[in-house]
Design a protein around this motif. Structure first.
Motif, PDB file in Angstrom:
ATOM      1  N   ASN A  62       0.807  -1.220   0.000  1.00 25.27           N
ATOM      2  CA  ASN A  62       0.000   0.000   0.000  1.00 25.27           C
ATOM      3  C   ASN A  62       0.841   1.272   0.000  1.00 25.27           C
ATOM      4  OD1 ASN A  62      -2.741   0.847  -0.265  1.00 25.27           O
ATOM      5  ND2 ASN A  62      -2.674   1.675   1.810  1.00 25.27           N
ATOM      6  N   ALA A  63       2.164   1.154  -0.078  1.00 26.70           N
ATOM      7  CA  ALA A  63       3.010   2.341  -0.145  1.00 26.70           C
ATOM      8  C   ALA A  63       2.784   3.066  -1.465  1.00 26.70           C
ATOM      9  CB  ALA A  63       4.477   1.943  -0.012  1.00 26.70           C
ATOM     10  N   GLN A  64       2.775   4.375  -1.414  1.00 24.59           N
ATOM     11  CA  GLN A  64       2.574   5.186  -2.606  1.00 24.59           C
ATOM     12  C   GLN A  64       3.840   5.185  -3.463  1.00 24.59           C
ATOM     13  OE1 GLN A  64       1.810   9.299  -1.798  1.00 24.59           O
ATOM     14  NE2 GLN A  64       1.281   9.801  -3.914  1.00 24.59           N
ATOM     15  N   ILE A  65       3.687   4.956  -4.765  1.00 20.86           N
ATOM     16  CA  ILE A  65       4.818   4.956  -5.687  1.00 20.86           C
ATOM     17  C   ILE A  65       4.378   5.588  -7.005  1.00 20.86           C
ATOM     18  CG2 ILE A  65       5.983   2.931  -4.708  1.00 20.86           C
ATOM     19  CD1 ILE A  65       4.711   1.262  -6.962  1.00 20.86           C
ATOM     20  N   VAL A  66       5.346   5.881  -7.869  1.00 20.32           N
ATOM     21  CA  VAL A  66       5.052   6.297  -9.239  1.00 20.32           C
ATOM     22  C   VAL A  66       5.958   5.496 -10.165  1.00 20.32           C
ATOM     23  CG1 VAL A  66       4.255   8.616  -8.660  1.00 20.32           C
ATOM     24  CG2 VAL A  66       6.682   8.230  -9.123  1.00 20.32           C
ATOM     25  N   ALA A  67       5.438   5.180 -11.338  1.00 18.41           N
ATOM     26  CA  ALA A  67       6.216   4.502 -12.368  1.00 18.41           C
ATOM     27  C   ALA A  67       6.628   5.539 -13.403  1.00 18.41           C
ATOM     28  CB  ALA A  67       5.387   3.400 -13.029  1.00 18.41           C
ATOM     29  N   VAL A  68       7.933   5.616 -13.701  1.00 18.39           N
ATOM     30  CA  VAL A  68       8.464   6.586 -14.659  1.00 18.39           C
ATOM     31  C   VAL A  68       9.094   5.825 -15.809  1.00 18.39           C
ATOM     32  CG1 VAL A  68       9.942   8.594 -14.997  1.00 18.39           C
ATOM     33  CG2 VAL A  68       8.966   8.137 -12.740  1.00 18.39           C
ATOM     34  N   GLY A  69       8.479   5.897 -16.983  1.00 22.24           N
ATOM     35  CA  GLY A  69       8.994   5.144 -18.122  1.00 22.24           C
ATOM     36  C   GLY A  69       8.400   5.602 -19.430  1.00 22.24           C
ATOM     37  N   TYR A  70       8.453   4.714 -20.414  1.00 20.79           N
ATOM     38  CA  TYR A  70       8.023   5.033 -21.767  1.00 20.79           C
ATOM     39  C   TYR A  70       6.994   4.011 -22.254  1.00 20.79           C
ATOM     40  CZ  TYR A  70      12.159   8.048 -21.849  1.00 20.79           C
ATOM     41  OH  TYR A  70      13.099   9.015 -21.562  1.00 20.79           O
ATOM     42  N   PRO A  71       5.746   4.123 -21.844  1.00 15.71           N
ATOM     43  CA  PRO A  71       4.738   3.142 -22.272  1.00 15.71           C
ATOM     44  C   PRO A  71       4.493   3.205 -23.775  1.00 15.71           C
ATOM     45  CG  PRO A  71       3.699   5.018 -21.187  1.00 15.71           C
ATOM     46  CD  PRO A  71       5.173   5.180 -20.994  1.00 15.71           C
ATOM     47  N   GLY A  72       4.375   2.026 -24.393  1.00 14.03           N
ATOM     48  CA  GLY A  72       4.064   1.946 -25.811  1.00 14.03           C
ATOM     49  C   GLY A  72       2.579   1.747 -26.019  1.00 14.03           C
ATOM     50  N   THR A  73       2.203   1.250 -27.192  1.00 13.34           N
ATOM     51  CA  THR A  73       0.802   1.016 -27.513  1.00 13.34           C
ATOM     52  C   THR A  73       0.588  -0.429 -27.898  1.00 13.34           C
ATOM     53  OG1 THR A  73       1.134   1.678 -29.819  1.00 13.34           O
ATOM     54  CG2 THR A  73       0.411   3.380 -28.277  1.00 13.34           C
ATOM     55  N   ASP A  74      -0.633  -0.894 -27.719  1.00 12.86           N
ATOM     56  CA  ASP A  74      -1.019  -2.249 -28.107  1.00 12.86           C
ATOM     57  C   ASP A  74      -2.534  -2.275 -28.228  1.00 12.86           C
ATOM     58  OD1 ASP A  74      -1.518  -4.890 -28.547  1.00 12.86           O
ATOM     59  OD2 ASP A  74      -0.505  -5.631 -26.764  1.00 12.86           O
ATOM     60  N   GLY A  99       0.564   5.159  -8.430  1.00  9.68           N
ATOM     61  CA  GLY A  99      -0.059   3.909  -7.986  1.00  9.68           C
ATOM     62  C   GLY A  99       0.434   3.532  -6.600  1.00  9.68           C
ATOM     63  N   ARG A 100       0.233   2.279  -6.251  1.00 13.02           N
ATOM     64  CA  ARG A 100       0.652   1.780  -4.943  1.00 13.02           C
ATOM     65  C   ARG A 100       1.225   0.372  -5.056  1.00 13.02           C
ATOM     66  NH1 ARG A 100      -0.898   4.893  -0.732  1.00 13.02           N
ATOM     67  NH2 ARG A 100      -2.478   6.508  -1.142  1.00 13.02           N
ATOM     68  N   VAL A 101       1.993  -0.002  -4.052  1.00 13.67           N
ATOM     69  CA  VAL A 101       2.492  -1.373  -3.961  1.00 13.67           C
ATOM     70  C   VAL A 101       1.340  -2.265  -3.526  1.00 13.67           C
ATOM     71  CG1 VAL A 101       4.069  -2.924  -2.743  1.00 13.67           C
ATOM     72  CG2 VAL A 101       4.832  -0.627  -3.403  1.00 13.67           C
ATOM     73  N   VAL A 102       1.093  -3.325  -4.275  1.00 14.31           N
ATOM     74  CA  VAL A 102       0.023  -4.262  -3.938  1.00 14.31           C
ATOM     75  C   VAL A 102       0.511  -5.294  -2.928  1.00 14.31           C
ATOM     76  CG1 VAL A 102      -1.538  -6.026  -4.850  1.00 14.31           C
ATOM     77  CG2 VAL A 102      -1.122  -3.921  -6.153  1.00 14.31           C
ATOM     78  N   GLY A 103       1.735  -5.778  -3.119  1.00  9.47           N
ATOM     79  CA  GLY A 103       2.287  -6.796  -2.226  1.00  9.47           C
ATOM     80  C   GLY A 103       3.443  -7.506  -2.895  1.00  9.47           C
ATOM     81  N   TYR A 104       3.692  -8.741  -2.456  1.00 12.47           N
ATOM     82  CA  TYR A 104       4.809  -9.513  -2.986  1.00 12.47           C
ATOM     83  C   TYR A 104       4.328 -10.924  -3.308  1.00 12.47           C
ATOM     84  CZ  TYR A 104       7.661  -5.664  -1.360  1.00 12.47           C
ATOM     85  OH  TYR A 104       8.184  -4.409  -1.172  1.00 12.47           O
ATOM     86  N   LEU A 109       7.860  -7.890  -6.565  1.00  7.09           N
ATOM     87  CA  LEU A 109       6.972  -6.831  -6.091  1.00  7.09           C
ATOM     88  C   LEU A 109       5.830  -6.655  -7.088  1.00  7.09           C
ATOM     89  CD1 LEU A 109       8.119  -3.328  -4.816  1.00  7.09           C
ATOM     90  CD2 LEU A 109       6.328  -3.519  -6.534  1.00  7.09           C
ATOM     91  N   SER A 110       4.603  -6.613  -6.603  1.00 12.92           N
ATOM     92  CA  SER A 110       3.453  -6.346  -7.474  1.00 12.92           C
ATOM     93  C   SER A 110       2.919  -4.943  -7.180  1.00 12.92           C
ATOM     94  CB  SER A 110       2.356  -7.395  -7.276  1.00 12.92           C
ATOM     95  OG  SER A 110       1.896  -7.419  -5.938  1.00 12.92           O
ATOM     96  N   HIS A 111       2.455  -4.245  -8.235  1.00 17.05           N
ATOM     97  CA  HIS A 111       1.996  -2.862  -8.077  1.00 17.05           C
ATOM     98  C   HIS A 111       0.853  -2.600  -9.039  1.00 17.05           C
ATOM     99  CE1 HIS A 111       3.822  -1.257 -11.843  1.00 17.05           C
ATOM    100  NE2 HIS A 111       4.677  -2.253 -11.665  1.00 17.05           N
ATOM    101  N   ASP A 112       0.166  -1.458  -8.855  1.00 21.34           N
ATOM    102  CA  ASP A 112      -0.988  -1.148  -9.699  1.00 21.34           C
ATOM    103  C   ASP A 112      -0.797   0.127 -10.524  1.00 21.34           C
ATOM    104  OD1 ASP A 112      -1.255   0.838  -7.798  1.00 21.34           O
ATOM    105  OD2 ASP A 112      -3.259   0.218  -7.117  1.00 21.34           O
ATOM    106  N   CYS A 113       0.455   0.579 -10.726  1.00 19.17           N
ATOM    107  CA  CYS A 113       0.699   1.698 -11.625  1.00 19.17           C
ATOM    108  C   CYS A 113       0.324   1.290 -13.058  1.00 19.17           C
ATOM    109  CB  CYS A 113       2.173   2.110 -11.599  1.00 19.17           C
ATOM    110  SG  CYS A 113       2.783   2.654  -9.995  1.00 19.17           S
ATOM    111  N   SER A 114      -0.246   2.206 -13.825  1.00 18.60           N
ATOM    112  CA  SER A 114      -0.640   1.898 -15.199  1.00 18.60           C
ATOM    113  C   SER A 114       0.594   1.728 -16.073  1.00 18.60           C
ATOM    114  CB  SER A 114      -1.520   3.018 -15.764  1.00 18.60           C
ATOM    115  OG  SER A 114      -2.727   3.124 -15.051  1.00 18.60           O
ATOM    116  N   THR A 115       0.675   0.599 -16.765  1.00 19.03           N
ATOM    117  CA  THR A 115       1.795   0.307 -17.648  1.00 19.03           C
ATOM    118  C   THR A 115       1.268  -0.220 -18.975  1.00 19.03           C
ATOM    119  OG1 THR A 115       2.050  -1.971 -16.852  1.00 19.03           O
ATOM    120  CG2 THR A 115       3.292  -0.253 -15.691  1.00 19.03           C
TER     121      THR A 115
END
Length: 207
Positions: A62-74, A99-104, A109-115
């Motif tokens: 449940n820790a707050q995180i952000v994903a920083v990257g280059y999402p493509g399309t599909d 997003g947040r850390v979901v757990g392990y 590590l599993s998370h819910d940031c949009s990718t």
């Protein structure tokens, strides 16, 4: 030669900060954690930014995180209306997904940031700690996202398995033992002169 542009951002077509990738130091083989480590030339367009600090411990659920990257399309696995709602039809450029850390689990590590496809190698950043807590490597559409946690990355950097593999390869080069390509260890590879090229997953510093 391959390069990375730290200013590849939406509505920023004129400003660039290009740095050449000069060497592939390590690529995880099947059964290892999905990590690649490359060397970046410091002499690029401006000074190379200081690295983002790696967290000393793994984040809690449940820790707050952000994903920083280059999402493509599909368009084959995603509803276009959902993509427009989440990403606004802006892809293949630097994006920040909260997003947040979901757990392990067994994958790390599993998370819910949009990718999206193309997000592999995305930095997971804790905005409160101001440190890196993971490296995204896999997503299952609308089900789960998986990342290598900070503790595994720290262990890899400490153990430096590429040094062992390089030594083993140097020893084998002076023997009569011949192995097939699948059995050969990963070694340092200079770019772009390598005969075997690979897709690089690069963690992008947040500037």
């Amino acid at each position: 030669s391959p390069l990375i542009n730290f200013r590849h951002e939406s509505q920023n077509d004129l400003r660039t900060r290009n740095f050449h990738l000069t060497e592939v130091i390590y690529i995880g083989t099947p059964g290892d954690d999905d990590i690649a480590i490359v060397r970046v030339d410091r002499n690029g367009e401006g000074p190379l930014s200081a690295p983002i600090a790696l967290a000393n411990t793994n984040p809690e659920a449940n820790a707050q995180i952000v994903a920083v990257g280059y999402p493509g399309t599909d368009g084959t696995n995603y509803d276009p209306s959902v993509l427009l709602r989440v990403f606004g039809n802006i892809f293949e450029t630097k994006r920040v997904s909260p997003g947040r850390v979901v757990g392990y689990d067994d994958s790390g590590l599993s998370h819910d940031c949009s990718t999206m496809p193309g997000s592999s190698g995305t930095l997971l950043f804790d905005p409160n700690l101001k440190k890196a807590v993971g490296l995204h490597f896999e997503g299952v559409p609308f089900k789960s996202n998986h990342a290598v946690p900070a503790s595994i990355i720290a262990g890899l950097l400490k153990s430096r398995p590429w040094s062992v593999r390089t030594a083993q390869t140097n020893t084998e080069s002076h023997s009569s033992i011949i192995t097939n390509k699948e059995d050969q260890p990963m070694v340092k590879t200079n770019l772009p002169n390598s005969a075997d090229m690979a897709i690089l997953h690069v963690s992008v510093p947040l500037e």
